[in-house]
Design an enzyme around this catalytic site. Structure first.
Site, short mmCIF file in Angstrom:
data_model
loop_
_atom_site.label_atom_id
_atom_site.label_comp_id
_atom_site.label_asym_id
_atom_site.label_seq_id
_atom_site.Cartn_x
_atom_site.Cartn_y
_atom_site.Cartn_z
N ASP A 91 0.87 -1.18 0.00
CA ASP A 91 0.00 0.00 0.00
C ASP A 91 0.90 1.23 0.00
O ASP A 91 2.13 1.12 0.00
CB ASP A 91 -0.95 -0.03 1.19
CG ASP A 91 -0.22 0.01 2.52
OD1 ASP A 91 0.99 0.29 2.54
OD2 ASP A 91 -0.86 -0.24 3.55
N ASP A 270 -7.82 -7.43 0.60
CA ASP A 270 -6.85 -7.64 1.68
C ASP A 270 -7.51 -7.19 2.96
O ASP A 270 -8.39 -6.33 2.95
CB ASP A 270 -5.59 -6.79 1.48
CG ASP A 270 -5.80 -5.36 1.96
OD1 ASP A 270 -6.48 -4.60 1.24
OD2 ASP A 270 -5.33 -5.01 3.06
#
Lengths: 375, 375
Positions: A91, A270
């Site tokens: 991320d 996720d």
């Protein structure tokens, strides 16, 4: 990098395939979260052999603070550092800056913040985040975005979205002007925002799609809004995200959320839930959700599911597992984490099988019932 | 149950074999401690496959409190409860009553104490401890003793020792008058005390030997006295413990302590050190002791010992392991625990090989140097 293999005839679900230099990922897929270069309580080979993880996630914010870019660069990137040779997605760190760090200041240039560890001051910009993700060497990099809280006013959501779009363009430029450091390809995904406003969600999907990323993510959901609203927004936004690129619903969710998301056209997920909940004694199984701390398991001297291939389900009795969790023993956390992740990956494989067989539409609603049952 | 295979010609070290219904144990041996029905941070199959543990220890005090005798009885004993089919030794719980619990009151009949968990009141007597160990179903049971602190006055040590002897006789009687619950044999070991007084140590060894237990333990050492004094007392007391029975030095110790103990005629050891220290980042290796938290490992991008068969030594770099420990990640604790236990069992196997080859006397002093080096 993404190949759309087939569309379900009765839902928006899709079968696909992501190709990276560290291997192929069959979608829909769930990505275990490995925040600090470890999927908590689980060893890397267990992720391969037992969980059958195809790709894991690393957190840029956490890894930028510890071990830091200098050590990560010396190590040769995150794959080498943690000895994981399958794909990794990182991320941008934006979400953690907004949720964990103190004294953050948002400006056009980027965001300055204080480390949640020692209060030291740092700045993330779209360009610096791309640089950090180059150092991490992830197969899939995410752009820096601002994730507005729920609820947000229309005005806040609009301005935040526009900033996210400008940052996305700057990330794309920095990505195009830089090179991978370790000889394998890296891809960059954009993130669409827009809070819970349908017109903003559409505008954001279109603006992000316009920037032609390797894949597109849906950010800003699963931040406290009702489930139905999350499903509605997901369903809405996937209408405006290009079909030929992978769609990633960030930070989602429960087993039921994953099935709902797939039915609405999402390919990737996720969430820390399977590992975090495991450490607290909440366990996901094929027959529903177990609270291991519940006294009902104290005297249950049988295994939970003798045909499921985890030690949690088929080796140890519920009485023993209850005892471990009650005593806060690490073994209990590890066994439950392996159970939850193995179940999540099993569920995604099951979804892919149902899609391949053309039976997903009749399978998924009863399955949602089943996995939300409280045992 | 014990077979003395050979005596070293130049030290007091011995090679032997313990036979139980759950398997044979080659001595000298180290027993990993599984306090609460789990060797902390390690899964049972890893103990078999990687650590090569031949026997583990369970703590009667802890298991009596959680899960308690009723659940343990229903489960069919500790082997069944924790799915461990190799031998188990249980202590009597006495040591924990004196070190952990509050408001304890020592009387002829036994010891009353308050649980360290919830303050509830309990009593252990020689007879009740035998009963609990019958419920646990351990292969080797230990008698209830009083472990005097270091230092103790001669008078305290003498009276405490006499009580320990009377309790030992009562344990033996209760053992002889009861039966195993699960169809396998159980053995009972006595414990000699005497603090740091040589005449008391001799008297205690002789009194305990007189009771004709299946094996004999040396208690009350490694409680804060200098190492040299522990070695001296061990060396002294083994002169008065029967050669044809196993000798167990309780709660010891460092790798160097084990070698010293073997050279002084000890066959069995247990200690929380390899697992407890692992969780704090202290790691034992063939080349010495590592403090993983030390900043010197931050940039050490190589493995520690590529020919040692643990992930800690030969898979992960020191920089990665340092990072895990610094972040308090469970994986770091698990990898370090596996390293320490594998090393301890490797060391005992090495000792047995040296004894079998007749080379122990020239091997052991350099080895003590090596394993005490700070890396």
């Amino acid at each position: 990098m993404f190949q759309l293999l087939s569309n379900d005839s009765k839902t928006k679900a899709r079968l696909g395939r992501l190709t990276t230099d560290h291997g192929i990922i069959e979608t829909p897929i769930f990505m275990p979260v490995g925040t600090l270069a470890t999927v908590k309580a689980v060893e890397q080979q267990q992720l391969v052999d037992q969980v059958k993880a195809q790709i894991i996630l690393g957190n840029t914010y956490h890894l930028y603070l510890r071990p830091g870019n200098s050590i990560m660069r010396e190590a040769g990137g995150l794959h080498q550092f943690m000895k994981w040779d399958r794909p990794i997605l990182t991320d941008s760190g934006g979400y953690q800056v907004f949720s964990l760090s103190g004294n953050r200041k948002l400006e056009e240039r980027g965001v300055t913040f204080k480390s949640h560890l020692d209060g030291s001051k740092h700045q993330f910009t779209p360009e610096s985040v791309v640089e950090t993700e180059r150092v991490l060497g992830s197969d899939i990099m995410m752009v820096l975005d601002e994730c507005p809280p729920y609820p947000s006013t229309y005005e806040y959501a609009l301005n935040s979205m526009k900033l996210t779009h400008r940052w996305a363009a700057r990330c794309k430029k920095a990505f195009d002007e830089s090179e991978p450091l370790y000889g394998h390809r890296q891809f960059l995904f954009g993130i669409a925002q827009g809070s819970t406003y349908k017109d903003l969600r559409q505008a954001s999907a279109e603006a992000i799609a316009e920037l032609d990323f390797d894949g597109n993510a849906i950010g800003g959901l699963s931040v406290g809004e009702p489930n139905e609203l999350m499903y509605e927004m997901t369903d809405h936004i996937t209408d405006f995200l290009p079909a030929e690129k992978a769609r990633y619903l960030m930070g989602v969710g429960t087993p039921a959320d994953l099935i709902h998301g797939v039915a609405r056209g999402v390919d990737m997920f996720d969430c820390v839930m399977p590992t975090r909940n495991a450490r607290n004694g909440t366990v996901f199984t094929r027959n529903g959700i177990v609270n291991l701390r519940n006294a009902k398991w104290k005297n249950h001297h049988e295994v939970l599911d003798e045909s499921f291939p985890t030690d949690f389900s088929s080796k140890y009795t519920m009485a023993y597992l209850h005892h471990l969790v009650r005593c806060n023993e690490i073994l209990g956390m590890t066994l439950a984490s392996l159970q939850n992740l193995t179940f999540y990956l099993w569920l995604m494989a099951e979804i892919r099988e149902q899609l391949a067989a053309g039976t997903f539409h009749s399978w998924y609603k009863p399955m949602i019932e089943r996995v939300t049952t409280r045992l």
